[in-house]
Design a protein around this motif. Structure first.
Motif, PDB file in Angstrom:
ATOM      1  N   ASP A  13      83.112 -77.677  67.198  1.00 40.98           N
ATOM      2  CA  ASP A  13      83.095 -76.980  65.913  1.00 40.98           C
ATOM      3  C   ASP A  13      84.098 -75.823  65.955  1.00 40.98           C
ATOM      4  N   ASN A  14      85.176 -75.972  65.202  1.00 39.90           N
ATOM      5  CA  ASN A  14      86.215 -74.940  65.201  1.00 39.90           C
ATOM      6  C   ASN A  14      85.710 -73.587  64.716  1.00 39.90           C
ATOM      7  N   LEU A  15      84.742 -73.588  63.818  1.00 40.79           N
ATOM      8  CA  LEU A  15      84.207 -72.321  63.331  1.00 40.79           C
ATOM      9  C   LEU A  15      83.463 -71.596  64.452  1.00 40.79           C
ATOM     10  N   VAL A  16      82.643 -72.305  65.191  1.00 46.71           N
ATOM     11  CA  VAL A  16      81.887 -71.714  66.292  1.00 46.71           C
ATOM     12  C   VAL A  16      82.803 -71.363  67.457  1.00 46.71           C
ATOM     13  N   HIS A  17      83.895 -72.109  67.626  1.00 50.11           N
ATOM     14  CA  HIS A  17      84.753 -71.980  68.797  1.00 50.11           C
ATOM     15  C   HIS A  17      85.436 -70.615  68.927  1.00 50.11           C
ATOM     16  N   SER A  18      85.656 -69.931  67.828  1.00 52.33           N
ATOM     17  CA  SER A  18      86.266 -68.592  67.891  1.00 52.33           C
ATOM     18  C   SER A  18      85.455 -67.747  68.868  1.00 52.33           C
ATOM     19  N   PRO A  19      86.110 -67.091  69.832  1.00 51.70           N
ATOM     20  CA  PRO A  19      85.351 -66.370  70.871  1.00 51.70           C
ATOM     21  C   PRO A  19      84.284 -65.418  70.341  1.00 51.70           C
ATOM     22  N   ASN A  20      84.595 -64.627  69.338  1.00 47.49           N
ATOM     23  CA  ASN A  20      83.589 -63.687  68.838  1.00 47.49           C
ATOM     24  C   ASN A  20      82.449 -64.407  68.130  1.00 47.49           C
ATOM     25  N   ARG A  21      82.747 -65.457  67.374  1.00 52.38           N
ATOM     26  CA  ARG A  21      81.671 -66.202  66.716  1.00 52.38           C
ATOM     27  C   ARG A  21      80.829 -66.958  67.741  1.00 52.38           C
ATOM     28  N   LEU A  22      81.466 -67.467  68.783  1.00 52.41           N
ATOM     29  CA  LEU A  22      80.731 -68.136  69.857  1.00 52.41           C
ATOM     30  C   LEU A  22      79.767 -67.150  70.525  1.00 52.41           C
ATOM     31  N   ARG A  23      80.237 -65.939  70.762  1.00 51.15           N
ATOM     32  CA  ARG A  23      79.391 -64.909  71.377  1.00 51.15           C
ATOM     33  C   ARG A  23      78.237 -64.511  70.449  1.00 51.15           C
ATOM     34  N   VAL A  24      78.494 -64.416  69.147  1.00 46.70           N
ATOM     35  CA  VAL A  24      77.429 -64.107  68.184  1.00 46.70           C
ATOM     36  C   VAL A  24      76.371 -65.209  68.240  1.00 46.70           C
ATOM     37  N   CYS A  25      76.815 -66.470  68.186  1.00 42.85           N
ATOM     38  CA  CYS A  25      75.876 -67.596  68.224  1.00 42.85           C
ATOM     39  C   CYS A  25      75.084 -67.605  69.529  1.00 42.85           C
ATOM     40  N   ALA A  26      75.749 -67.352  70.644  1.00 40.22           N
ATOM     41  CA  ALA A  26      75.075 -67.351  71.946  1.00 40.22           C
ATOM     42  C   ALA A  26      73.988 -66.281  71.989  1.00 40.22           C
ATOM     43  N   LEU A  27      74.308 -65.094  71.498  1.00 35.36           N
ATOM     44  CA  LEU A  27      73.334 -64.015  71.523  1.00 35.36           C
ATOM     45  C   LEU A  27      72.162 -64.312  70.599  1.00 35.36           C
ATOM     46  N   LEU A  28      72.457 -64.818  69.404  1.00 36.89           N
ATOM     47  CA  LEU A  28      71.380 -65.135  68.461  1.00 36.89           C
ATOM     48  C   LEU A  28      70.543 -66.309  68.951  1.00 36.89           C
ATOM     49  N   ASP A  29      71.155 -67.229  69.669  1.00 38.74           N
ATOM     50  CA  ASP A  29      70.413 -68.373  70.196  1.00 38.74           C
ATOM     51  C   ASP A  29      69.382 -67.904  71.228  1.00 38.74           C
ATOM     52  N   THR A  30      69.716 -66.880  71.990  1.00 35.95           N
ATOM     53  CA  THR A  30      68.786 -66.404  73.013  1.00 35.95           C
ATOM     54  C   THR A  30      67.783 -65.385  72.478  1.00 35.95           C
ATOM     55  N   THR A  31      68.174 -64.619  71.465  1.00 36.04           N
ATOM     56  CA  THR A  31      67.274 -63.579  70.962  1.00 36.04           C
ATOM     57  C   THR A  31      66.452 -64.022  69.770  1.00 36.04           C
ATOM     58  N   GLY A  32      66.898 -65.040  69.059  1.00 38.50           N
ATOM     59  CA  GLY A  32      66.203 -65.470  67.852  1.00 38.50           C
ATOM     60  C   GLY A  32      66.681 -64.692  66.634  1.00 38.50           C
ATOM     61  N   GLU A  33      66.563 -63.385  66.696  1.00 41.23           N
ATOM     62  CA  GLU A  33      67.014 -62.525  65.604  1.00 41.23           C
ATOM     63  C   GLU A  33      67.453 -61.202  66.217  1.00 41.23           C
ATOM     64  N   ALA A  34      68.505 -60.627  65.686  1.00 40.48           N
ATOM     65  CA  ALA A  34      68.991 -59.357  66.212  1.00 40.48           C
ATOM     66  C   ALA A  34      69.502 -58.494  65.073  1.00 40.48           C
ATOM     67  N   GLU A  35      69.276 -57.215  65.218  1.00 39.33           N
ATOM     68  CA  GLU A  35      69.782 -56.266  64.239  1.00 39.33           C
ATOM     69  C   GLU A  35      71.294 -56.157  64.389  1.00 39.33           C
ATOM     70  N   PHE A  36      71.974 -56.013  63.277  1.00 43.89           N
ATOM     71  CA  PHE A  36      73.437 -55.945  63.258  1.00 43.89           C
ATOM     72  C   PHE A  36      73.949 -54.924  64.270  1.00 43.89           C
ATOM     73  N   ALA A  37      73.363 -53.730  64.287  1.00 47.24           N
ATOM     74  CA  ALA A  37      73.836 -52.669  65.187  1.00 47.24           C
ATOM     75  C   ALA A  37      73.638 -53.054  66.654  1.00 47.24           C
ATOM     76  N   VAL A  38      72.582 -53.783  66.951  1.00 52.53           N
ATOM     77  CA  VAL A  38      72.336 -54.227  68.324  1.00 52.53           C
ATOM     78  C   VAL A  38      73.377 -55.268  68.723  1.00 52.53           C
ATOM     79  N   LEU A  39      73.653 -56.209  67.822  1.00 49.10           N
ATOM     80  CA  LEU A  39      74.705 -57.198  68.084  1.00 49.10           C
ATOM     81  C   LEU A  39      76.032 -56.496  68.334  1.00 49.10           C
ATOM     82  N   GLN A  40      76.328 -55.542  67.481  1.00 54.52           N
ATOM     83  CA  GLN A  40      77.586 -54.799  67.596  1.00 54.52           C
ATOM     84  C   GLN A  40      77.693 -54.140  68.967  1.00 54.52           C
ATOM     85  N   GLU A  41      76.614 -53.510  69.405  1.00 55.23           N
ATOM     86  CA  GLU A  41      76.619 -52.833  70.701  1.00 55.23           C
ATOM     87  C   GLU A  41      76.701 -53.837  71.855  1.00 55.23           C
ATOM     88  N   GLN A  42      75.898 -54.885  71.797  1.00 51.98           N
ATOM     89  CA  GLN A  42      75.862 -55.878  72.879  1.00 51.98           C
ATOM     90  C   GLN A  42      77.208 -56.579  73.045  1.00 51.98           C
TER      91      GLN A  42
END
Length: 109
Positions: free
Chosen positions: A13-42
């Motif tokens: 999936d080219n959309l997911v493949h972008s490094p930052n989007r891949l990292r967002v998906c990876a983090l959300l996949d493990t956390t379930g839900e995350a606050e924007f500011a927490v994602l930004q910091e992590q």
């Protein structure tokens, strides 16, 4: 007519493949839900960069946001949708297939 097993590369999936989007998906996949500011910091991203990538994932239907007031401030939480989870897992399978196709060369030292 019988079809063989699905090609794992179909999940690339080219959309997911972008490094930052891949990292967002990876983090959300493990956390379930995350606050924007927490994602930004992590992820170590500026708010504008995270917003741009989250917006692309939201537009594709891969991520959904929930807004609520907490501590008198508007907060935004993000989470993968079922479609987003499927796209992320399919993309991981495609990446594993790419890596798995490599045959390591043995070097006699």
């Amino acid at each position: 007519m019988s079809t063989g097993p699905a090609d794992p590369m179909d999940g690339f999936d080219n959309l997911v493949h972008s490094p930052n989007r891949l990292r967002v998906c990876a983090l959300l996949d493990t956390t379930g839900e995350a606050e924007f500011a927490v994602l930004q910091e992590q992820l170590g991203l500026s708010a504008s960069v995270l917003s741009k990538h989250a917006g692309a994932l939201i537009e594709a239907g891969y991520v959904e946001q929930r807004k609520a007031v907490r501590d008198t401030r508007q907060r935004v939480w993000l989470r993968l949708t079922p479609q987003g989870h499927k796209a992320y897992q399919g993309h991981l399978a495609a990446l594993r297939a790419i890596v798995g196709r490599q045959t390591p060369q043995k070097h006699d030292g």
